[in-house]
Design an enzyme around this catalytic site. Structure first.
Site, PDB file in Angstrom:
ATOM      1  N   PRO A  18       0.850  -1.201   0.000  1.00  0.00           N
ATOM      2  CA  PRO A  18       0.000   0.000   0.000  1.00  0.00           C
ATOM      3  C   PRO A  18       0.877   1.238   0.000  1.00  0.00           C
ATOM      4  O   PRO A  18       1.742   1.399   0.867  1.00  0.00           O
ATOM      5  CB  PRO A  18      -0.787  -0.142   1.308  1.00  0.00           C
ATOM      6  CG  PRO A  18       0.086  -0.980   2.192  1.00  0.00           C
ATOM      7  CD  PRO A  18       0.855  -1.897   1.294  1.00  0.00           C
ATOM      8  N   CYS A 102       3.822   3.548   8.469  1.00  0.00           N
ATOM      9  CA  CYS A 102       4.055   4.799   7.744  1.00  0.00           C
ATOM     10  C   CYS A 102       4.939   5.723   8.582  1.00  0.00           C
ATOM     11  O   CYS A 102       4.598   6.077   9.705  1.00  0.00           O
ATOM     12  CB  CYS A 102       2.744   5.500   7.417  1.00  0.00           C
ATOM     13  SG  CYS A 102       2.997   7.065   6.544  1.00  0.00           S
ATOM     14  N   LYS A 141       0.856  -4.348   8.703  1.00  0.00           N
ATOM     15  CA  LYS A 141       2.138  -3.994   8.098  1.00  0.00           C
ATOM     16  C   LYS A 141       2.855  -3.046   9.050  1.00  0.00           C
ATOM     17  O   LYS A 141       2.271  -2.062   9.510  1.00  0.00           O
ATOM     18  CB  LYS A 141       1.956  -3.316   6.740  1.00  0.00           C
ATOM     19  CG  LYS A 141       3.288  -2.990   6.041  1.00  0.00           C
ATOM     20  CD  LYS A 141       3.058  -2.418   4.647  1.00  0.00           C
ATOM     21  CE  LYS A 141       4.395  -2.288   3.900  1.00  0.00           C
ATOM     22  NZ  LYS A 141       5.268  -1.240   4.425  1.00  0.00           N
ATOM     23  N   ASN A 204       9.549  -7.072   3.354  1.00  0.00           N
ATOM     24  CA  ASN A 204       9.407  -5.869   2.536  1.00  0.00           C
ATOM     25  C   ASN A 204      10.644  -4.998   2.721  1.00  0.00           C
ATOM     26  O   ASN A 204      11.143  -4.859   3.823  1.00  0.00           O
ATOM     27  CB  ASN A 204       8.136  -5.121   2.955  1.00  0.00           C
ATOM     28  CG  ASN A 204       7.988  -3.761   2.294  1.00  0.00           C
ATOM     29  OD1 ASN A 204       7.870  -2.754   2.975  1.00  0.00           O
ATOM     30  ND2 ASN A 204       7.982  -3.706   0.989  1.00  0.00           N
ATOM     31  N   GLY A 228       7.040  -2.439  -3.072  1.00  0.00           N
ATOM     32  CA  GLY A 228       6.446  -1.116  -3.190  1.00  0.00           C
ATOM     33  C   GLY A 228       7.152  -0.247  -4.203  1.00  0.00           C
ATOM     34  O   GLY A 228       6.829  -0.233  -5.383  1.00  0.00           O
TER      35      GLY A 228
END
Length: 345
Positions: A18, A102, A141, A204, A228
């Site tokens: 995302p 984030c 995440k 990731n 990503g």
């Protein structure tokens, strides 16, 4: 096969991460075509969703061809996050993901996203509230920790599994690192190889070649990889990784014709979803990546970013295809940019 509750994915699934202002429906469509096995929406503020903010509501748009697809939310208040989870439930995605990763200041500084990494007990409460509020499988995440002194991802994984999450994606950096330095996958490997952990663990961070994807799969034992930044403007990386993982052979890069076709599809879907003005304007930043490697392309790009109709843009794309017909494109290395630099958050 890899199972996330009732969702069945292929062995070693490839996930689209995302990304705010990137992983919208038009971009997800071209990534699905290229072989993404599971995709996520841009993250959605729980507070904005509750207030019925138009931009937040639009991010709930998903389409049947995308499935399986997850909707990601973020927030730092249990009641708000639970209410947002119930709203998401009604839109019937395949899963609900919580963003605890984030790093941007306006999110983390307000105690959401990676900001929750400072308070593990709060992270557990927020997650438990979401699990109780929805019938959907809940995933998370996150990052390794807030900083080098608080890399608590092993404890995080155990405690979040205990309150009911069905999978965990881990970015191999702390919040304080942002995107600096190299992602450290050693702790991701420790989480995956912890005998207490039964849920799928997805790694990731910094995957930009098929070779690295397969190397990390073998070295760290992760169930799959979330990608990503590397697929911004280069969705073909999904199919290249899958081919290399299955055959040990490297695929050639996309042809000029494929690049033009994907540019057109992305443009048309962008206009359909965002409207002609916003759709065309927001596509202007995509052409440089889709057309990367073409010599002396600057003049064409300069024209593309001034045009105001789909027909005009497609005419120039046709002109580019004709002008460079027969050219052999260099398979250039993928640069991992910090896309958060221009993030409105």
């Amino acid at each position: 096969m890899v199972k996330i509750d009732n969702i069945t994915l292929p062995d070693f699934p490839l996930l689209l991460a995302p990304m705010e202002d990137v992983s919208d429906p038009p971009f997800r469509a071209v990534c699905k075509d290229a072989g993404a096995d599971l995709m996520y929406t841009e993250f959605i503020s729980s507070e904005g969703l509750i207030r019925d903010a138009i931009k937040c509501r639009r991010k709930l748009d998903i389409f049947e061809y995308e499935r399986p697809v997850g909707i990601q939310i973020f927030g730092g208040d249990e009641d708000s996050l639970a209410m947002a989870a119930r709203i998401v439930d009604v839109t019937s995605p395949d899963l609900l993901d919580i963003n605890f990763g984030c790093p941007v200041k306006k999110v983390a500084g307000r105690g959401a996203g990676a900001g929750v990494l400072k308070d593990l007990d709060l992270m557990v409460r927020l997650t438990a509230a979401c699990v109780k509020a929805t019938k959907l499988p809940v995933t998370v995440k996150t990052r390794l920790g807030w900083d080098d002194d608080t890399k608590n991802i092993e404890e995080v994984a155990e405690r979040l599994q205990d309150v009911g999450i069905k999978a965990l994606a881990i970015h191999g950096r702390t919040r304080c690192q942002m995107y600096k330095g190299q992602a450290d996958w050693t702790l991701i490997g420790k989480v995956k190889n912890n005998p207490r952990i039964k849920i799928p663990i997805f790694g990731n961070g910094d995957i930009n070649t098929p070779q690295k994807a397969v190397e990390y799969k073998n070295r760290y034992g992760v169930d799959g990889i979330m990608i990503g930044r590397a697929v911004i403007g280069y969705p073909w990386l999904f199919r290249e990784i899958r081919h290399y993982e299955q055959t040990g052979e490297l695929l050639p890069g996309p042809t000029l014709e494929e690049r033009i076709a994907v540019s057109k599809k992305h443009l048309r879907l962008s206009v359909e979803w965002k409207g002609p003005v916003t759709g065309i304007n927001e596509m202007r930043g995509c052409y440089a990546n889709y057309l990367k490697g073409l010599p002396n392309i600057k003049e064409f790009r300069s024209r593309l970013v001034t045009l105001k109709t789909v027909e005009e843009v497609e005419a120039v794309l046709d002109e580019i295809e004709a002008y460079y017909k027969g050219i052999e494109l260099e398979h250039a290395p993928i640069e991992l940019i910090d896309y958060h630099q221009n993030c409105p958050l």
